[in-house]
Design an enzyme around this catalytic site. Structure first.
Site, short mmCIF file in Angstrom:
data_model
loop_
_atom_site.label_atom_id
_atom_site.label_comp_id
_atom_site.label_asym_id
_atom_site.label_seq_id
_atom_site.Cartn_x
_atom_site.Cartn_y
_atom_site.Cartn_z
N GLN A 72 0.82 -1.38 -0.03
CA GLN A 72 -0.09 -0.10 -0.06
C GLN A 72 0.82 1.09 -0.07
O GLN A 72 2.01 1.46 0.30
CB GLN A 72 -0.99 -0.12 1.37
CG GLN A 72 -1.94 -1.01 1.14
CD GLN A 72 -3.01 -0.72 2.27
OE1 GLN A 72 -3.10 -1.47 3.22
NE2 GLN A 72 -3.85 0.45 2.25
N HIS A 73 0.21 2.39 -0.58
CA HIS A 73 0.58 3.72 0.25
C HIS A 73 1.85 4.26 -0.98
O HIS A 73 2.16 5.51 -1.05
CB HIS A 73 0.99 3.94 1.22
CG HIS A 73 0.10 3.43 2.47
ND1 HIS A 73 -0.90 3.80 2.48
CD2 HIS A 73 0.30 2.66 3.47
CE1 HIS A 73 -1.63 3.45 3.50
NE2 HIS A 73 -0.78 2.62 3.89
N ASP A 223 -2.13 -4.89 -0.16
CA ASP A 223 -1.62 -6.18 0.48
C ASP A 223 -2.71 -6.47 1.64
O ASP A 223 -2.96 -7.68 1.80
CB ASP A 223 -0.40 -6.18 0.97
CG ASP A 223 0.04 -4.64 1.66
OD1 ASP A 223 -0.97 -4.04 1.96
OD2 ASP A 223 1.20 -4.55 2.05
#
Length: 470
Positions: A72-73, A223
């Site tokens: 992520q991110h 994820d």
């Protein structure tokens, strides 16, 4: 023997790419592959593509659908021609810490952020990395025409389509899970007035397109969302993942909005929501304690199991790598309750296990304040294989514990999403359960005593008002 078509799931994580090929009807894994990533906090996305090609080499024959689960991110920036502007900044790159604080203040505080996008941004969030880039690399920022997440970029490489899903988009800081819309005003505020194009948000079972070889590609997801999909989390289920860091998450029907920032109000990969709390301190608490005691993890297990619950009064606040919780930005680890009569290796080992799990129990309490009603804990991750952890968890959490078989849950969740897109059904396919061990809840009074001791000492040492965040 397979009973259905084959599907593949990909976990493009911080450390590596894992690929699993599964029977679409049952979820049975028929073959796997893996390739390492460099140990860094920024990387050219081509590294992910090369790792995918290496990990999937020879695996995709006969595969009809594939899904991507990604860390992520992260921030992937492309110019008008689709070329990468700068190496991707990963979730664990903390150079945007000051930017995160600035953005929270500029928008009006945690209450405003939680209402707008379900979460209060921390340095891992994409929005903070865009602010850092705008301030420190303005000439590069001027070239940015598209912003993608890691899983989006891999899906784009497979299909040529710039798409994402609600789950991964909900970790950017400029997407509202409650309304399923981008907040382009927040994006522009963060990126110095610039408004790059963002990927189209797909429905959970929608397809992104097909590869050159005709393999259907599902929407993909982040994820944590993929792991939840693999675990088939239902109402009352909470996953506690014990890896390098620890995460606690569950699914609910209403959008959470925690102004303290302890709980991130993510979306999941099925159309629901995935409130999540994270700690930096999980499995490494055990390895560090084992090293201090001159033993290995098996030895730590033996020592911890030889001690009584409560570790003779010892309490470890396990903030050995700092902490992500907003109320504990400068926390360090500490050991309390030392007496001549309890200073034994057994009690210290037990205190390490109880302390690690108590920190995660506090995170679970925060989830229950934000829309989750916990009835069962699913214990996953490397440290879930510890005998001592499995023995102590039912007591610390005060709930029944289920331990699934060890598996690549992110890749399996991505494969289950691919099977869903391939089947075109209203719900994801029901794959065979993989619970390895079920443990009844421990003594509720002991659970309360352990957790309250942890909270009381945390308040004493770090001046955290437990009435506000538990």
């Amino acid at each position: 023997m397979t009973t259905g078509p084959l599907v593949a799931g990909v976990d493009s994580s911080t450390q590596s790419t894992k690929v699993v090929v599964c029977d679409a009807a049952t979820g049975a894994v028929v073959r796997t592959g893996r390739a390492a990533h460099p140990d860094t906090t920024e990387v050219h996305p081509q590294v992910w593509w090369d790792a995918f090609l290496e990990a999937s080499a020879g695996l995709l024959d006969g595969v009809q659908a594939i899904g991507i689960g990604g860390q992520q991110h992260g921030m992937v920036t492309l110019d008008d021609s689709g070329e990468v502007v700068r190496p991707a900044l990963l979730w664990n790159d903390i150079r945007s810490a000051a930017a995160a604080g600035d953005l929270v203040a500029e928008l009006g505080g945690g209450d405003v952020w939680a209402e707008a996008v379900g979460s209060v941004p921390v340095p891992s969030f994409t929005v903070t990395k865009l602010r850092w880039m705008a301030e420190h690399e303005p000439e590069l920022a001027d070239r940015v025409a598209h912003v993608l997440l890691p899983h989006d970029w891999l899906t784009w490489k497979l299909t040529g389509e710039a798409v994402t899903d609600r789950g991964d988009a909900s970790g950017t800081g400029y997407f509202s899970p409650a309304t399923s819309t981008y907040r382009e005003d927040i994006l522009a505020k963060a990126f110095g007035g610039r408004t790059p194009r963002l990927p189209r948000v797909l429905d959970p079972r929608e397809t992104a397109g097909r590869t050159e070889d005709g393999i259907l590609v599902s929407a993909g997801t982040g994820d944590n969302m993929a792991a939840a999909l693999a675990l088939e989390l239902g109402e009352g289920d909470v996953a506690v993942s014990l890896g390098t860091s620890g995460t606690v998450f569950g699914v609910c029907e209403s959008a959470p909005a925690d102004p303290t920032g302890i709980v991130a109000g993510f979306a999941d990969a099925t159309g629901r929501f995935l409130p999540l709390a994270c700690t930096l301190n999980a499995a490494r608490v055990l390895t560090a304690t084992a090293t201090m005691l001159g033993t290995d993890l098996a030895g730590l297990d033996r020592l911890a199991l030889a001690a009584e619950p409560g570790a003779g009064g010892l309490t470890l606040l396990p903030y050995l790598d700092g902490e992500r919780t907003p109320n504990l930005p400068d926390a360090v680890g500490s050991l309390h309750g030392l007496r001549r009569t309890n200073m034994t290796p057994e009690n210290l080992a037990r205190a390490a296990v109880e302390g690690m799990l108590s920190g995660l129990a506090v995170a679970l309490d925060a989830l229950q304040d934000n829309g989750i009603t916990a009835r069962r804990v699913l214990l996953i991750g490397g440290a879930a294989q510890s005998e001592a952890v499995r023995a102590v968890a039912p007591t610390v959490f005060g709930l029944p514990i289920a331990v699934p078989e060890p598996a690549e849950h992110v890749a399996l969740g991505a494969a289950r999403q691919a099977a869903w897109a391939l089947g075109g059904t209203g719900e994801p396919p029901a794959w065979a359960g993989n619970i390895r061990l079920q443990l009844p809840a421990g003594d509720a009074a002991v659970a309360h005593e352990l957790r309250q001791r942890h909270l009381d000492i945390r308040e004493l040492v770090h001046h955290v008002d437990t009435r506000e965040d538990t």
